[in-house]
Design a protein around this motif. Structure first.
Motif, mmCIF file in Angstrom:
data_model
loop_
_atom_site.group_PDB
_atom_site.id
_atom_site.type_symbol
_atom_site.label_atom_id
_atom_site.label_comp_id
_atom_site.label_asym_id
_atom_site.label_seq_id
_atom_site.Cartn_x
_atom_site.Cartn_y
_atom_site.Cartn_z
ATOM 1 N N GLU A 62 0.843 -1.193 0.000
ATOM 2 C CA GLU A 62 0.000 0.000 0.000
ATOM 3 C C GLU A 62 0.879 1.244 0.000
ATOM 4 N N GLY A 63 0.277 2.348 -0.387
ATOM 5 C CA GLY A 63 0.973 3.623 -0.370
ATOM 6 C C GLY A 63 0.289 4.589 0.575
ATOM 7 N N GLU A 64 1.076 5.529 1.077
ATOM 8 C CA GLU A 64 0.524 6.608 1.885
ATOM 9 C C GLU A 64 1.227 7.896 1.484
ATOM 10 N N ILE A 65 0.440 8.883 1.087
ATOM 11 C CA ILE A 65 0.997 10.197 0.816
ATOM 12 C C ILE A 65 1.145 10.870 2.167
ATOM 13 N N GLN A 66 2.382 11.056 2.590
ATOM 14 C CA GLN A 66 2.644 11.593 3.917
ATOM 15 C C GLN A 66 2.795 13.102 3.921
ATOM 16 N N ARG A 67 3.244 13.649 2.824
ATOM 17 C CA ARG A 67 3.471 15.085 2.759
ATOM 18 C C ARG A 67 3.314 15.549 1.329
ATOM 19 N N ILE A 68 2.733 16.714 1.188
ATOM 20 C CA ILE A 68 2.774 17.447 -0.074
ATOM 21 C C ILE A 68 2.718 18.914 0.327
ATOM 22 N N SER A 100 -3.459 5.966 0.600
ATOM 23 C CA SER A 100 -4.240 6.788 1.524
ATOM 24 C C SER A 100 -3.516 8.098 1.818
ATOM 25 N N LEU A 101 -4.243 9.010 2.449
ATOM 26 C CA LEU A 101 -3.683 10.262 2.927
ATOM 27 C C LEU A 101 -4.638 10.850 3.952
ATOM 28 N N GLU A 102 -4.121 11.767 4.766
ATOM 29 C CA GLU A 102 -4.950 12.559 5.668
ATOM 30 C C GLU A 102 -4.804 14.016 5.265
ATOM 31 N N VAL A 103 -5.887 14.758 5.428
ATOM 32 C CA VAL A 103 -5.883 16.178 5.083
ATOM 33 C C VAL A 103 -6.763 16.920 6.082
ATOM 34 N N ARG A 104 -6.358 18.132 6.418
ATOM 35 C CA ARG A 104 -7.186 18.949 7.318
ATOM 36 C C ARG A 104 -8.573 19.117 6.719
ATOM 37 N N GLU A 105 -9.589 19.004 7.576
ATOM 38 C CA GLU A 105 -10.966 19.121 7.121
ATOM 39 C C GLU A 105 -11.207 20.456 6.402
ATOM 40 N N ALA A 109 -9.165 23.158 -0.891
ATOM 41 C CA ALA A 109 -8.404 23.136 -2.143
ATOM 42 C C ALA A 109 -7.665 21.810 -2.300
ATOM 43 N N ALA A 110 -7.019 21.345 -1.223
ATOM 44 C CA ALA A 110 -6.306 20.065 -1.287
ATOM 45 C C ALA A 110 -7.285 18.909 -1.478
ATOM 46 N N ARG A 111 -8.396 18.942 -0.770
ATOM 47 C CA ARG A 111 -9.390 17.869 -0.909
ATOM 48 C C ARG A 111 -9.900 17.784 -2.354
ATOM 49 N N LYS A 112 -10.122 18.929 -2.967
ATOM 50 C CA LYS A 112 -10.560 18.961 -4.370
ATOM 51 C C LYS A 112 -9.481 18.371 -5.280
ATOM 52 N N LEU A 113 -8.218 18.738 -5.041
ATOM 53 C CA LEU A 113 -7.112 18.191 -5.831
ATOM 54 C C LEU A 113 -7.064 16.675 -5.703
ATOM 55 N N TYR A 114 -7.131 16.169 -4.479
ATOM 56 C CA TYR A 114 -7.059 14.726 -4.259
ATOM 57 C C TYR A 114 -8.226 14.001 -4.927
ATOM 58 N N LYS A 115 -9.410 14.567 -4.850
ATOM 59 C CA LYS A 115 -10.579 13.955 -5.509
ATOM 60 C C LYS A 115 -10.364 13.875 -7.009
ATOM 61 N N SER A 116 -9.707 14.877 -7.590
ATOM 62 C CA SER A 116 -9.458 14.862 -9.034
ATOM 63 C C SER A 116 -8.514 13.733 -9.437
ATOM 64 N N PHE A 117 -7.787 13.174 -8.480
ATOM 65 C CA PHE A 117 -6.903 12.029 -8.729
ATOM 66 C C PHE A 117 -7.542 10.716 -8.293
ATOM 67 N N GLY A 118 -8.836 10.725 -8.026
ATOM 68 C CA GLY A 118 -9.556 9.495 -7.702
ATOM 69 C C GLY A 118 -9.594 9.136 -6.238
ATOM 70 N N VAL A 138 -9.748 11.301 6.110
ATOM 71 C CA VAL A 138 -8.937 10.209 5.565
ATOM 72 C C VAL A 138 -9.480 9.880 4.176
ATOM 73 N N MET A 139 -8.589 9.910 3.202
ATOM 74 C CA MET A 139 -8.981 9.650 1.821
ATOM 75 C C MET A 139 -8.199 8.452 1.277
ATOM 76 N N TRP A 140 -8.853 7.685 0.430
ATOM 77 C CA TRP A 140 -8.240 6.510 -0.193
ATOM 78 C C TRP A 140 -8.448 6.558 -1.697
ATOM 79 N N ARG A 141 -7.470 6.037 -2.391
ATOM 80 C CA ARG A 141 -7.565 5.781 -3.842
ATOM 81 C C ARG A 141 -7.295 4.287 -4.003
ATOM 82 N N ARG A 142 -8.311 3.581 -4.455
ATOM 83 C CA ARG A 142 -8.206 2.127 -4.590
ATOM 84 C C ARG A 142 -8.398 1.731 -6.045
#
Length: 143
Positions: A62-68, A100-105, A109-118, A138-142
């Motif tokens: 599995e992968g985890e995006i820890q920082r961007i 997976s990744l975690e993002v501040r609620e 802008a980041a949540r929208k970016l992540y959604k655009s990547f599935g 908590v967001m996942w791309r599966r």
């Protein structure tokens, strides 16, 4: 240009951390991670300056995006998107099917970016962040 982070980049990335996060990673933590066999550190460099960086951890299939992170004055210029493209490409090449990744609620802008990547929002971690206190999405791309 996106490339692998090198030891010579540590000072700039540590400063970028301070500019982007209230709970920033120390120089020592960045240096240790740079040498981890589980972590992929990438930087976006332009005009001989690091505008952004990211950390992807690959562990147990599995992968985890820890920082961007992107310098505040360089945001909304496509740097974050290019870093995400590089990480998703790395995940695909390594046949990782769940990331997976975690993002501040409040980071819409980041949540929208992540959604655009599935990535899909799957859970909340109450009180995950401090300074200021905030829940994490908590967001996942599966697949």
């Amino acid at each position: 240009m996106i490339r692998r982070m090198e030891g010579a980049d540590l000072a700039q990335v540590a400063e970028l951390e301070k500019a982007c996060f209230t709970e920033n990673w120390s120089y020592g933590l960045l240096e240790a991670g740079l040498h981890s066999r589980f972590d992929v550190y990438l930087v976006f460099e332009q005009e001989e300056k690091i505008w952004g960086y990211c950390v992807l951890r690959l562990l147990a299939g599995e992968g985890e995006i820890q920082r961007i992170a992107v310098l505040p004055e360089k945001r909304r210029m496509g740097v974050g998107r290019k870093l995400m493209e590089a990480m998703v490409g790395h995940v695909r090449r390594n046949q990782i099917h769940a990331v997976s990744l975690e993002v501040r609620e409040s980071n819409f802008a980041a949540r929208k970016l992540y959604k655009s990547f599935g990535f899909a929002e799957e859970a909340m971690r109450k009180g995950y962040y401090h300074n200021p206190a905030e829940d994490a999405v908590v967001m996942w791309r599966r697949g």
